[in-house]
Design a protein around this motif. Structure first.
Motif, PDB file in Angstrom:
ATOM      1  N   GLU A   1     -10.475  15.296   6.828  1.00 38.13           N
ATOM      2  CA  GLU A   1      -9.507  14.342   6.279  1.00 38.13           C
ATOM      3  C   GLU A   1     -10.280  13.281   5.517  1.00 38.13           C
ATOM      4  O   GLU A   1     -11.134  12.598   6.082  1.00 38.13           O
ATOM      5  CB  GLU A   1      -8.689  13.721   7.411  1.00 38.13           C
ATOM      6  CG  GLU A   1      -7.519  12.926   6.927  1.00 38.13           C
ATOM      7  CD  GLU A   1      -6.596  12.540   8.078  1.00 38.13           C
ATOM      8  OE1 GLU A   1      -6.452  11.321   8.310  1.00 38.13           O
ATOM      9  OE2 GLU A   1      -6.032  13.446   8.714  1.00 38.13           O
ATOM     10  N   LEU A   2      -9.988  13.174   4.210  1.00 42.04           N
ATOM     11  CA  LEU A   2     -10.701  12.227   3.356  1.00 42.04           C
ATOM     12  C   LEU A   2      -9.759  11.135   2.877  1.00 42.04           C
ATOM     13  O   LEU A   2      -8.654  11.424   2.414  1.00 42.04           O
ATOM     14  CB  LEU A   2     -11.280  12.946   2.129  1.00 42.04           C
ATOM     15  CG  LEU A   2     -12.281  14.066   2.409  1.00 42.04           C
ATOM     16  CD1 LEU A   2     -12.669  14.746   1.111  1.00 42.04           C
ATOM     17  CD2 LEU A   2     -13.502  13.520   3.116  1.00 42.04           C
ATOM     18  N   PRO A   3     -10.200   9.872   2.941  1.00 40.51           N
ATOM     19  CA  PRO A   3      -9.379   8.796   2.408  1.00 40.51           C
ATOM     20  C   PRO A   3      -9.246   8.932   0.899  1.00 40.51           C
ATOM     21  O   PRO A   3     -10.060   9.591   0.252  1.00 40.51           O
ATOM     22  CB  PRO A   3     -10.151   7.527   2.765  1.00 40.51           C
ATOM     23  CG  PRO A   3     -11.357   7.924   3.496  1.00 40.51           C
ATOM     24  CD  PRO A   3     -11.434   9.410   3.529  1.00 40.51           C
TER      25      PRO A   3
ATOM     26  N   ASP B   1     -15.582  11.752  -2.012  1.00 43.14           N
ATOM     27  CA  ASP B   1     -15.613  13.069  -2.651  1.00 43.14           C
ATOM     28  C   ASP B   1     -16.892  13.836  -2.318  1.00 43.14           C
ATOM     29  O   ASP B   1     -16.865  15.042  -2.089  1.00 43.14           O
ATOM     30  CB  ASP B   1     -15.458  12.956  -4.166  1.00 43.14           C
ATOM     31  CG  ASP B   1     -14.037  12.649  -4.583  1.00 43.14           C
ATOM     32  OD1 ASP B   1     -13.137  12.631  -3.711  1.00 43.14           O
ATOM     33  OD2 ASP B   1     -13.824  12.416  -5.788  1.00 43.14           O
ATOM     34  N   ALA B   2     -18.022  13.116  -2.279  1.00 46.04           N
ATOM     35  CA  ALA B   2     -19.298  13.777  -1.972  1.00 46.04           C
ATOM     36  C   ALA B   2     -19.289  14.382  -0.577  1.00 46.04           C
ATOM     37  O   ALA B   2     -19.880  15.448  -0.350  1.00 46.04           O
ATOM     38  CB  ALA B   2     -20.457  12.793  -2.119  1.00 46.04           C
ATOM     39  N   VAL B   3     -18.608  13.749   0.352  1.00 46.24           N
ATOM     40  CA  VAL B   3     -18.517  14.289   1.714  1.00 46.24           C
ATOM     41  C   VAL B   3     -17.752  15.610   1.691  1.00 46.24           C
ATOM     42  O   VAL B   3     -18.167  16.595   2.305  1.00 46.24           O
ATOM     43  CB  VAL B   3     -17.832  13.280   2.665  1.00 46.24           C
ATOM     44  CG1 VAL B   3     -17.594  13.893   4.040  1.00 46.24           C
ATOM     45  CG2 VAL B   3     -18.662  12.014   2.774  1.00 46.24           C
TER      46      VAL B   3
ATOM     47  N   ALA C   1     -17.774  21.439   2.171  1.00 44.01           N
ATOM     48  CA  ALA C   1     -17.362  22.717   1.566  1.00 44.01           C
ATOM     49  C   ALA C   1     -18.578  23.588   1.273  1.00 44.01           C
ATOM     50  O   ALA C   1     -18.557  24.797   1.523  1.00 44.01           O
ATOM     51  CB  ALA C   1     -16.562  22.466   0.293  1.00 44.01           C
ATOM     52  N   ALA C   2     -19.643  22.988   0.754  1.00 45.36           N
ATOM     53  CA  ALA C   2     -20.855  23.752   0.453  1.00 45.36           C
ATOM     54  C   ALA C   2     -21.468  24.333   1.724  1.00 45.36           C
ATOM     55  O   ALA C   2     -21.916  25.484   1.733  1.00 45.36           O
ATOM     56  CB  ALA C   2     -21.873  22.877  -0.268  1.00 45.36           C
TER      57      ALA C   2
ATOM     58  N   ASP D   1     -18.721  26.420  -8.041  1.00 47.93           N
ATOM     59  CA  ASP D   1     -17.363  26.545  -8.566  1.00 47.93           C
ATOM     60  C   ASP D   1     -16.331  26.044  -7.557  1.00 47.93           C
ATOM     61  O   ASP D   1     -15.367  25.374  -7.926  1.00 47.93           O
ATOM     62  CB  ASP D   1     -17.056  27.997  -8.953  1.00 47.93           C
ATOM     63  CG  ASP D   1     -17.802  28.435 -10.206  1.00 47.93           C
ATOM     64  OD1 ASP D   1     -18.332  27.574 -10.938  1.00 47.93           O
ATOM     65  OD2 ASP D   1     -17.860  29.656 -10.438  1.00 47.93           O
ATOM     66  N   LEU D   2     -16.534  26.350  -6.279  1.00 45.23           N
ATOM     67  CA  LEU D   2     -15.621  25.861  -5.244  1.00 45.23           C
ATOM     68  C   LEU D   2     -15.638  24.338  -5.195  1.00 45.23           C
ATOM     69  O   LEU D   2     -14.591  23.692  -5.108  1.00 45.23           O
ATOM     70  CB  LEU D   2     -15.983  26.456  -3.882  1.00 45.23           C
ATOM     71  CG  LEU D   2     -15.176  25.932  -2.692  1.00 45.23           C
ATOM     72  CD1 LEU D   2     -13.699  26.301  -2.825  1.00 45.23           C
ATOM     73  CD2 LEU D   2     -15.754  26.463  -1.385  1.00 45.23           C
ATOM     74  N   GLN D   3     -16.819  23.745  -5.268  1.00 44.62           N
ATOM     75  CA  GLN D   3     -16.926  22.291  -5.250  1.00 44.62           C
ATOM     76  C   GLN D   3     -16.218  21.676  -6.460  1.00 44.62           C
ATOM     77  O   GLN D   3     -15.520  20.663  -6.328  1.00 44.62           O
ATOM     78  CB  GLN D   3     -18.399  21.865  -5.234  1.00 44.62           C
ATOM     79  CG  GLN D   3     -19.084  22.166  -3.917  1.00 44.62           C
ATOM     80  CD  GLN D   3     -20.559  21.828  -3.964  1.00 44.62           C
ATOM     81  OE1 GLN D   3     -21.264  22.209  -4.897  1.00 44.62           O
ATOM     82  NE2 GLN D   3     -21.019  21.099  -2.958  1.00 44.62           N
ATOM     83  N   LEU D   4     -16.381  22.278  -7.631  1.00 42.42           N
ATOM     84  CA  LEU D   4     -15.689  21.785  -8.826  1.00 42.42           C
ATOM     85  C   LEU D   4     -14.175  21.886  -8.666  1.00 42.42           C
ATOM     86  O   LEU D   4     -13.429  20.988  -9.081  1.00 42.42           O
ATOM     87  CB  LEU D   4     -16.146  22.561 -10.060  1.00 42.42           C
ATOM     88  CG  LEU D   4     -17.570  22.278 -10.539  1.00 42.42           C
ATOM     89  CD1 LEU D   4     -17.976  23.285 -11.613  1.00 42.42           C
ATOM     90  CD2 LEU D   4     -17.694  20.853 -11.047  1.00 42.42           C
ATOM     91  N   ALA D   5     -13.712  22.972  -8.060  1.00 37.76           N
ATOM     92  CA  ALA D   5     -12.268  23.144  -7.826  1.00 37.76           C
ATOM     93  C   ALA D   5     -11.745  22.065  -6.874  1.00 37.76           C
ATOM     94  O   ALA D   5     -10.676  21.489  -7.108  1.00 37.76           O
ATOM     95  CB  ALA D   5     -11.987  24.543  -7.283  1.00 37.76           C
ATOM     96  N   LEU D   6     -12.480  21.789  -5.808  1.00 36.96           N
ATOM     97  CA  LEU D   6     -12.066  20.734  -4.873  1.00 36.96           C
ATOM     98  C   LEU D   6     -12.013  19.382  -5.585  1.00 36.96           C
ATOM     99  O   LEU D   6     -11.071  18.604  -5.390  1.00 36.96           O
ATOM    100  CB  LEU D   6     -13.013  20.669  -3.682  1.00 36.96           C
ATOM    101  CG  LEU D   6     -12.929  21.816  -2.692  1.00 36.96           C
ATOM    102  CD1 LEU D   6     -14.038  21.713  -1.663  1.00 36.96           C
ATOM    103  CD2 LEU D   6     -11.577  21.862  -2.019  1.00 36.96           C
TER     104      LEU D   6
END
Length: 133
Positions: free
Chosen positions: A21-23, A29-31, A36-37, A52-57
């Motif tokens: 859960e991100l505020p 965003d880096a967290v 995810a990585a 690519d997954l990180q860019l999508a997130l």
């Protein structure tokens, strides 16, 4: 067999699930990218597919339809890594967002559960080295 946060059942004992859960705002965003990585690497995705997954997130988190606290559910099983991000609000550029996401990951869908709308990203897992594709 155990239940996932949205009430679904695990399909495999090999399924790993992490919920984050991100505020709102960009400060966390880096967290999200880091978690995810880590999950994607553990699932066996190649570095370019992790990027690519990180860019999508990031694209989902920065979309105007994503406001306030965002939950990210990352789940991997023997076949795919799935990232569910929400809740979101559909905006006029939702189709454009899905178009961008579909260039980054192999599966994109929008689903509504309990009144909340979620973006679901699917990335098939890479076959093991020397394995049959």
């Amino acid at each position: 067999m155990t239940s996932l946060p949205d009430g679904r059942r695990r399909t495999s004992e090999h399924e790993a699930v992490v919920e984050l859960e991100l505020p709102g705002g960009r400060s966390f965003d880096a967290v999200g990218r880091l978690v995810a990585a880590g999950i994607a690497d553990r699932a066996g995705l190649a570095v370019d597919r992790i990027d690519d997954l990180q860019l999508a997130l990031d694209a989902v988190r920065r979309d105007p339809g994503t406001r306030g606290t965002t939950r990210i559910l990352l789940a991997s099983d023997d076949e795919e890594l799935r990232a569910e991000i929400g809740p979101i609000v559909r905006t006029r550029n939702h189709a454009s967002l899905e178009g961008v996401l579909s260039t980054l990951v192999q599966g994109v869908e929008t689903r509504t559960t309990g009144g909340d709308t979620w973006i679901v990203l699917r990335v098939p897992l890479d076959p093991p080295p020397g394995g049959i594709a």
